[in-house]
Design a protein around this motif. Sequence first.
Motif, PDB file in Angstrom:
ATOM      1  N   MET A  17      30.241   0.323  -7.054  1.00 25.26           N
ATOM      2  CA  MET A  17      29.156  -0.050  -6.152  1.00 25.26           C
ATOM      3  C   MET A  17      27.985  -0.573  -6.978  1.00 25.26           C
ATOM      4  O   MET A  17      27.525   0.099  -7.903  1.00 25.26           O
ATOM      5  CB  MET A  17      28.724   1.164  -5.325  1.00 25.26           C
ATOM      6  N   ASP A  18      27.526  -1.761  -6.655  1.00 22.05           N
ATOM      7  CA  ASP A  18      26.353  -2.335  -7.294  1.00 22.05           C
ATOM      8  C   ASP A  18      25.150  -2.116  -6.388  1.00 22.05           C
ATOM      9  O   ASP A  18      25.231  -2.335  -5.168  1.00 22.05           O
ATOM     10  CB  ASP A  18      26.530  -3.831  -7.530  1.00 22.05           C
ATOM     11  N   VAL A  19      24.031  -1.717  -6.976  1.00 22.86           N
ATOM     12  CA  VAL A  19      22.832  -1.427  -6.193  1.00 22.86           C
ATOM     13  C   VAL A  19      21.644  -2.173  -6.772  1.00 22.86           C
ATOM     14  O   VAL A  19      21.387  -2.126  -7.983  1.00 22.86           O
ATOM     15  CB  VAL A  19      22.518   0.084  -6.176  1.00 22.86           C
ATOM     16  N   ARG A  20      20.922  -2.878  -5.907  1.00 26.14           N
ATOM     17  CA  ARG A  20      19.631  -3.468  -6.250  1.00 26.14           C
ATOM     18  C   ARG A  20      18.606  -2.931  -5.258  1.00 26.14           C
ATOM     19  O   ARG A  20      18.887  -2.859  -4.063  1.00 26.14           O
ATOM     20  CB  ARG A  20      19.671  -4.997  -6.163  1.00 26.14           C
ATOM     21  N   PHE A  21      17.437  -2.564  -5.746  1.00 25.50           N
ATOM     22  CA  PHE A  21      16.444  -2.026  -4.818  1.00 25.50           C
ATOM     23  C   PHE A  21      15.033  -2.348  -5.287  1.00 25.50           C
ATOM     24  O   PHE A  21      14.798  -2.715  -6.443  1.00 25.50           O
ATOM     25  CB  PHE A  21      16.611  -0.515  -4.639  1.00 25.50           C
ATOM     26  N   ALA A  22      14.102  -2.191  -4.366  1.00 27.21           N
ATOM     27  CA  ALA A  22      12.674  -2.345  -4.675  1.00 27.21           C
ATOM     28  C   ALA A  22      11.911  -1.388  -3.777  1.00 27.21           C
ATOM     29  O   ALA A  22      12.324  -1.110  -2.638  1.00 27.21           O
ATOM     30  CB  ALA A  22      12.217  -3.779  -4.436  1.00 27.21           C
ATOM     31  N   THR A  23      10.812  -0.866  -4.277  1.00 30.10           N
ATOM     32  CA  THR A  23       9.982   0.041  -3.496  1.00 30.10           C
ATOM     33  C   THR A  23       8.523  -0.228  -3.814  1.00 30.10           C
ATOM     34  O   THR A  23       8.178  -0.583  -4.954  1.00 30.10           O
ATOM     35  CB  THR A  23      10.355   1.509  -3.759  1.00 30.10           C
ATOM     36  N   SER A  24       7.669  -0.063  -2.819  1.00 30.43           N
ATOM     37  CA  SER A  24       6.251  -0.377  -2.978  1.00 30.43           C
ATOM     38  C   SER A  24       5.424   0.587  -2.146  1.00 30.43           C
ATOM     39  O   SER A  24       5.715   0.791  -0.960  1.00 30.43           O
ATOM     40  CB  SER A  24       5.985  -1.822  -2.523  1.00 30.43           C
ATOM     41  N   PRO A  25       4.384   1.189  -2.728  1.00 32.40           N
ATOM     42  CA  PRO A  25       3.522   2.060  -1.922  1.00 32.40           C
ATOM     43  C   PRO A  25       2.625   1.235  -1.013  1.00 32.40           C
ATOM     44  O   PRO A  25       2.374   0.048  -1.263  1.00 32.40           O
ATOM     45  CB  PRO A  25       2.696   2.798  -2.977  1.00 32.40           C
ATOM     46  N   ALA A  26       2.139   1.856   0.043  1.00 34.45           N
ATOM     47  CA  ALA A  26       1.074   1.231   0.812  1.00 34.45           C
ATOM     48  C   ALA A  26      -0.112   1.012  -0.129  1.00 34.45           C
ATOM     49  O   ALA A  26      -0.393   1.859  -0.982  1.00 34.45           O
ATOM     50  CB  ALA A  26       0.676   2.127   1.983  1.00 34.45           C
ATOM     51  N   PRO A  27      -0.800  -0.116  -0.021  1.00 37.39           N
ATOM     52  CA  PRO A  27      -1.901  -0.396  -0.950  1.00 37.39           C
ATOM     53  C   PRO A  27      -2.906   0.751  -1.023  1.00 37.39           C
ATOM     54  O   PRO A  27      -3.354   1.280  -0.010  1.00 37.39           O
ATOM     55  CB  PRO A  27      -2.539  -1.655  -0.339  1.00 37.39           C
ATOM     56  N   GLY A  28      -3.196   1.163  -2.257  1.00 34.07           N
ATOM     57  CA  GLY A  28      -4.181   2.203  -2.484  1.00 34.07           C
ATOM     58  C   GLY A  28      -3.671   3.616  -2.324  1.00 34.07           C
ATOM     59  O   GLY A  28      -4.466   4.568  -2.395  1.00 34.07           O
ATOM     60  N   ARG A  29      -2.363   3.794  -2.148  1.00 37.66           N
ATOM     61  CA  ARG A  29      -1.813   5.127  -1.946  1.00 37.66           C
ATOM     62  C   ARG A  29      -0.685   5.410  -2.934  1.00 37.66           C
ATOM     63  O   ARG A  29      -0.126   4.489  -3.527  1.00 37.66           O
ATOM     64  CB  ARG A  29      -1.264   5.271  -0.518  1.00 37.66           C
ATOM     65  N   ARG A  30      -0.348   6.699  -3.099  1.00 37.20           N
ATOM     66  CA  ARG A  30       0.847   7.071  -3.850  1.00 37.20           C
ATOM     67  C   ARG A  30       2.071   6.763  -3.000  1.00 37.20           C
ATOM     68  O   ARG A  30       2.023   6.840  -1.771  1.00 37.20           O
ATOM     69  CB  ARG A  30       0.829   8.556  -4.200  1.00 37.20           C
ATOM     70  N   ASN A  31       3.153   6.432  -3.672  1.00 40.35           N
ATOM     71  CA  ASN A  31       4.378   6.086  -2.950  1.00 40.35           C
ATOM     72  C   ASN A  31       5.096   7.367  -2.533  1.00 40.35           C
ATOM     73  O   ASN A  31       5.522   8.163  -3.376  1.00 40.35           O
ATOM     74  CB  ASN A  31       5.285   5.235  -3.837  1.00 40.35           C
ATOM     75  N   GLU A  32       5.252   7.562  -1.223  1.00 42.14           N
ATOM     76  CA  GLU A  32       5.962   8.717  -0.692  1.00 42.14           C
ATOM     77  C   GLU A  32       7.414   8.392  -0.361  1.00 42.14           C
ATOM     78  O   GLU A  32       8.122   9.237   0.190  1.00 42.14           O
ATOM     79  CB  GLU A  32       5.229   9.247   0.543  1.00 42.14           C
ATOM     80  N   ASP A  33       7.853   7.164  -0.673  1.00 39.62           N
ATOM     81  CA  ASP A  33       9.274   6.806  -0.620  1.00 39.62           C
ATOM     82  C   ASP A  33       9.916   7.128  -1.968  1.00 39.62           C
ATOM     83  O   ASP A  33       9.226   7.244  -2.985  1.00 39.62           O
ATOM     84  CB  ASP A  33       9.465   5.319  -0.337  1.00 39.62           C
ATOM     85  N   LEU A  34      11.236   7.238  -1.971  1.00 38.98           N
ATOM     86  CA  LEU A  34      11.954   7.500  -3.224  1.00 38.98           C
ATOM     87  C   LEU A  34      13.366   6.951  -3.123  1.00 38.98           C
ATOM     88  O   LEU A  34      13.998   7.028  -2.063  1.00 38.98           O
ATOM     89  CB  LEU A  34      12.022   9.005  -3.493  1.00 38.98           C
ATOM     90  N   VAL A  35      13.862   6.391  -4.233  1.00 38.44           N
ATOM     91  CA  VAL A  35      15.234   5.889  -4.320  1.00 38.44           C
ATOM     92  C   VAL A  35      15.929   6.539  -5.506  1.00 38.44           C
ATOM     93  O   VAL A  35      15.364   6.593  -6.606  1.00 38.44           O
ATOM     94  CB  VAL A  35      15.278   4.361  -4.494  1.00 38.44           C
TER      95      VAL A  35
END
Length: 250
Positions: free
Chosen positions: A1-19
């Motif tokens: 399985m090949d995986v490409r990803f990107a993640t970005s916080p809301a401007p001015g905040r810590r990123n509460e998403d995770l990969v």
Amino acid sequence: MDVRFATSPAPGRRNEDLVFAGNDFLIVLDGVTSPPQVRTGCVHDPVWLVRTLGAALAQRLNAPGTPGLTEVLADAITAVRTAHGGSCDLSHPESPSSTVVLLRERPDIVDYLVLCDSALILTGPGGEISQVVTDDRTAAMRGLTRAEVAERRNSPGGFWVASTVPDAAGEALTGAWPKATTTSVFACTDGVSRLVDHFGYSWRQVIDLAVGGPVRDVLDAVRAAESPGPLPGGRKQHDDATAALCTFPG
């Protein structure tokens, strides 16, 4: 399985998403934001929650003889309960929580699990979108106060999310696709699916962005669409945004 990803916080905040991505699995988490004035009964924040839950999930998905994804998630939530260390009120309805997407490649099939409002989109051999998996039970919460939403969290007739209740895993949407008919799977948090829900994009357009260039092109489209101002209905202008594209060569 090949995986490409990107993640970005809301401007001015810590990123509460995770990969997390492994040789044969993908984990996408979206921590639920807690406004500063809201009491949670917990000394931890959503960033701690997604990192702790993500690590617990990755450990279990890397282990030999991995059980079903529902059991993996339930066991990981139990581990997170222990990690709170007795310092938090784990019965509090506002305890930190997260949506969950799990994807796992096996010899002949691809397993999936979706809990709360993230999404998975399957593309078949001809490039057609074969299935969209979304857990839309949070839609019924619109128009309720935050306290009313909290009362319905992880409760029958409400909605389910990864927090302090291992039984929530049993309420996730789960299934499997034949690997032979699975070309790619696109996973995203609701910070990306707002392109479809609010900004007039189709899933075909979103996936074409991910396939045709860097996955970050999808996030750039999100930020461009958000730029005019807050969304209708009091929804926040910006959110953390995460997208991942999994392909299955051969």
